[in-house]
Enzyme design. Structure first.
Site, mmCIF file in Angstrom:
data_model
loop_
_atom_site.group_PDB
_atom_site.id
_atom_site.type_symbol
_atom_site.label_atom_id
_atom_site.label_comp_id
_atom_site.label_asym_id
_atom_site.label_seq_id
_atom_site.Cartn_x
_atom_site.Cartn_y
_atom_site.Cartn_z
ATOM 1 N N ASN A 94 -10.076 8.676 10.033
ATOM 2 C CA ASN A 94 -9.189 8.878 11.201
ATOM 3 C C ASN A 94 -8.860 10.344 11.430
ATOM 4 O OD1 ASN A 94 -7.590 9.003 8.914
ATOM 5 N ND2 ASN A 94 -5.807 8.082 9.897
ATOM 6 N N HIS A 234 -4.930 -0.758 0.516
ATOM 7 C CA HIS A 234 -3.478 -0.731 0.250
ATOM 8 C C HIS A 234 -2.770 -2.069 0.391
ATOM 9 C CE1 HIS A 234 -3.704 -0.298 4.579
ATOM 10 N NE2 HIS A 234 -3.914 1.001 4.544
ATOM 11 N N ASN A 280 2.738 3.330 5.954
ATOM 12 C CA ASN A 280 2.109 2.128 6.475
ATOM 13 C C ASN A 280 0.956 1.711 5.564
ATOM 14 O OD1 ASN A 280 1.666 0.054 8.262
ATOM 15 N ND2 ASN A 280 0.279 1.239 9.542
ATOM 16 N N ASP A 307 -4.071 6.549 -0.865
ATOM 17 C CA ASP A 307 -3.686 6.641 0.551
ATOM 18 C C ASP A 307 -2.941 7.956 0.789
ATOM 19 O OD1 ASP A 307 -3.441 6.132 3.208
ATOM 20 O OD2 ASP A 307 -2.055 4.452 3.027
#
Lengths: 432, 338
Positions: A94, A234, A280, A307
């Site tokens: 991303n 995650h 998140n 993450d």
């Protein structure tokens, strides 16, 4: 660090937490392990009983380059990785532009190679622009110099069941794996934190566990149906653990990761409205934390993935709703795992090596990492001073960002040395 | 009293009763020809509104002006989140201007908490409504209204009174603040809403929950009808406006089933025909307009107590009475703000 060390002799290291031994590295590989090794001319590292593990492998790292170099770059992120004991990281897709073409993944891969702190394996986007509509050129990314094997729209869920099915099927052709960010989008519109008693009180829109669990349930069924493997990013709830446990009991090829922060922190911290706790998937409850630890211990959850999500200060120095989601994690991951899993007796050091190096390397089909610590194997290693106790101070981070939820918290353990193919990237806790 | 008013949950019973009693004193001045008190002369109060709310803003403005404070209205609508100035920079600006108190209305839950704890400003922070979190001065003025109508005695709480709050609990900061405050004051609170408009986790709140309005009305001393936004229908919280009105709206027939003394409250603005019919809204049992007037008294009391007015609340013309019993407000502001 341009000069490879000819020979390194690590004296008195507890390999995988075992009895102290000497380990000789040369030519990028482990030459010899034993007691009283003599190696004239070798650089000697007195390990003094520290723990020697295979270099850690992260399946889930946001390096932010290209596009958000204000928060992290491949250079700063891989330096942070080396300091945290990592020798390979998987750079999430991303970025801006999105890593959905061979060109972008090759750029990221090449930057990692040039900097030389840590192997960078780009993750390719599953769909063009992470938009969930059209498959990206997965084959081209795999064929590129970056040899992409892991594909993910992380940050967004591949929520369309048909697109997910096709992606799962398509990557079988080159033994790829789709890593799913499990988040049902309609159930989480505007979601700010875990939905439960705390969100009800704080008046923050809830992110219900079922939004994760329903996608995982669907995807393990899809993977079984088309005979593919699927990896769950995650994983954060007790219910998700149950679904993965059930899928594994069926013999389906399902793997899962958990982040260090989900092993330690709960949604009670959100009462401070301090956006450093905004992430998140969100921090869950104590019961979820305990279920995740147990699942990592019994192997239901395969591995720990950071993450690592760097954000510039201004994106956290604001009201909760305006803040970015995510926490940095590379430089604290091993300490959090030691604190939550080793010191609680849930994992021994050999199992830590499995969950933080061997399993993630196997899931990513990553050669040369996650190998046993034995002669002939690549010298990707990390030396950990497990007796160390200290408070987390982001001022000392190599990461460009400081959005750690652990600032000021006492955590055990410290990486003193990291070797990438025999070459030290970290010596005495300092980057080389 | 604490330095800030962020959440009704932070108020002890003594704090709450002190505010209500102080508001009674303030209300007495409202009936005099000259309504102004010199108490906060020279103090600067900023109304920082990131959301439109003319009603709440003018209520705070009137309250501050009656206490002789200098009032600055800072309408920052549209300057939050993605575009323009951040909350932090706005706060630093206000701090530089020497704001003694900031009254903040913000669309994000927790923004006032953040303002009060971030170190960006040194003054007091008053939450004038944050997202779907809290609206403590609304709860205080509601409690003030109830105490006047149902108890009529200063120094008292709301012990044993049965209060029913009806409507969109999920998105209501008024409901959250009221549940905390009313239970602190000893009232029995019942929330009534369709299950879709109740938050997950509501069972942990100090109140009861019902899906059936008719079942609770007969035993209610005060019913508070919350505004229900018509847009909620589009997000499938309820099927139609008419169905909502039928099941959860208050009409004359339902009102007639309440005890004689029971009152109908509404924080405004009302959706006539939705949660409340015109017949009910215009009946003498409805306190909506009275609540507005009480709001000014409550906000005067809150600012007076937070800023620890240098002058006594009462003009105290007779020195020997020493009547200027200044409510206990802790240390003076200069000692607090380091």
């Amino acid at each position: 660090m341009t000069e490879p060390d000819d020979k390194t002799l690590i004296r008195g290291a507890r390999v995988l937490g075992g009895e102290p031994q000497d380990v000789l590295l040369a030519d990028g590989t482990i030459q010899e392990i034993g007691r009283g090794i003599e190696a004239p001319g070798a650089q000697v590292v007195e390990a003094e009983g520290r723990i020697l593990l295979p270099g850690l492998v992260d399946l889930h790292t946001h390096l932010r380059e290209p596009g958000r170099e204000d928060s992290e770059t491949v250079l700063t992120g891989t330096r942070a990785a080396a300091k945290g004991g990592y020798t390979a990281v998987h750079a999430m897709a991303n970025t801006f532009p999105v890593a959905d073409t061979a060109g972008v993944v090759e750029q990221v891969w090449r930057l990692g190679k040039e900097h030389g702190y840590c192997d960078v394996r780009p993750v390719g986007a599953v769909t063009v622009g992470l938009e969930g509509k059209q498959l990206a050129e997965l084959g081209a990314m795999h064929e590129s110099a970056a040899e992409v094997r892991v594909f993910s729209d992380d940050g967004k869920c591949v929520d369309d069941a048909v697109i997910m099915r096709r992606a799962l099927e398509y990557v079988k052709a080159f033994d790829g794996v789709v890593a799913q960010h499990a988040q049902e989008p309609r159930l989480t519109e505007g979601a700010q934190m875990n939905e439960g008693t705390v969100s009800a009180e704080l008046g923050l829109a809830g992110w219900p566990a079922v939004a994760e669990e329903s996608i995982i349930a669907r995807d393990v069924l899809l993977a079984a149906h088309v005979g593919s493997r699927v990896h769950i990013c995650h994983l954060s709830t007790a219910g998700s653990v149950e679904i993965v446990r059930w899928a594994k009991s069926k013999g389906w090829d399902v793997t899962a990761e958990v982040t260090p922060h989900h092993l330690l922190l709960t949604d009670e911290l959100v009462r401070s409205y301090d956006p450093v706790y905004k992430v998140n998937p969100p921090l869950r409850t104590e019961a979820d934390v305990m279920a995740l630890r147990e699942a990592l211990a019994d192997g239901t959850i395969d591995c720990v993935a950071t993450d690592h999500a760097p954000h510039p200060h201004e994106d956290k120095d604001c009201e909760w709703g305006a803040a970015a989601m995510g926490m940095v994690g590379l430089e604290t991951a091993l300490s959090v795992v030691q604190h939550t899993m080793v010191e609680t007796g849930l994992l021994d050091w050999a199992q830590v090596a499995d969950r933080m190096s061997q399993r993630p390397a196997a899931i990513a089909r990553l050669a040369g990492h996650g190998r046993p610590v034995s002669p002939g194997e690549p010298a990707n290693l990390v030396l950990v001073d497990a007796a160390y106790r200290g408070r987390v101070d982001p001022a000392g981070f190599a990461s460009r960002s400081a959005n750690t939820p652990y600032e000021g918290r006492e955590l055990p353990g410290r990486v003193t040395h990291t070797w990438l193919r025999g070459r030290a990237t970290v010596v005495d806790g300092t980057l080389v | 009293m604490k330095r800030h008013l962020i959440s009704a949950a932070d108020l002890t019973r003594d704090d709450a009763v002190l505010i209500l009693d102080t508001a009674e004193e303030m209300a007495r001045f409202a009936d005099r020809p000259i309504k102004k008190l010199p108490t906060l002369r020279g103090r600067t109060i900023v109304n920082l509104f990131f959301e439109d709310s003319t009603r709440t803003r003018i209520s705070f403005e009137a309250a501050a002006k009656r206490l002789s404070a200098d009032v600055i209205n800072f309408s920052a609508k549209g300057s939050s989140v993605s575009k323009g100035e951040s909350l932090k920079d706005t706060a630093l600006t206000l701090e530089a201007m020497g704001a003694d108190a900031v009254v903040i209305r913000h669309g994000e839950s927790g923004a006032p908490h953040r303002l009060a704890t971030s170190g960006w400003i040194g003054g007091s922070v008053v939450n004038a409504g944050d997202g779907t979190h809290e609206h403590p001065t609304q709860a205080l003025l509601d409690a003030f209204t109830m105490r006047r109508r149902l108890i009529g005695e200063e120094g008292a709480g709301l012990d044993g009174r049965r209060i029913t709050i009806v409507g969109d609990i999920l998105h209501s900061r008024v409901a959250r603040s009221n549940v905390h405050l009313l239970s602190t004051l000893g009232a029995h609170v019942t929330l009534v809403a369709p299950p879709t408009l109740l938050p997950i986790g509501v069972e942990g709140w100090p109140c009861e929950v019902s899906y059936d309005l008719d079942a609770v009305l007969a035993k209610t001393d005060a019913v508070m009808m919350l505004r229900v936004q018509r847009e909620r229908m589009n997000a499938a919280f309820f099927p139609t406006e008419r169905e909502y009105a039928r099941r959860y709206g208050l009409d004359g027939e339902r009102m007639a089933r309440m005890p004689e003394h029971a009152i109908v409250m509404h924080p405004g603005p009302m959706n006539r025909g939705m949660e409340i019919t015109a017949q009910v809204a215009d009946s003498p049992r409805c306190t909506a307009v009275e609540q507005v007037a009480n709001g000014v008294s409550i906000r005067m009391a809150v600012m007076y107590l937070l800023l620890g007015g240098a002058e006594p609340a009462r003009p105290a013309p007779a020195p020997e009475s020493g009547a200027a019993r200044r409510p206990h407000v802790g240390e003076s502001r200069t000692e607090e703000n380091h």
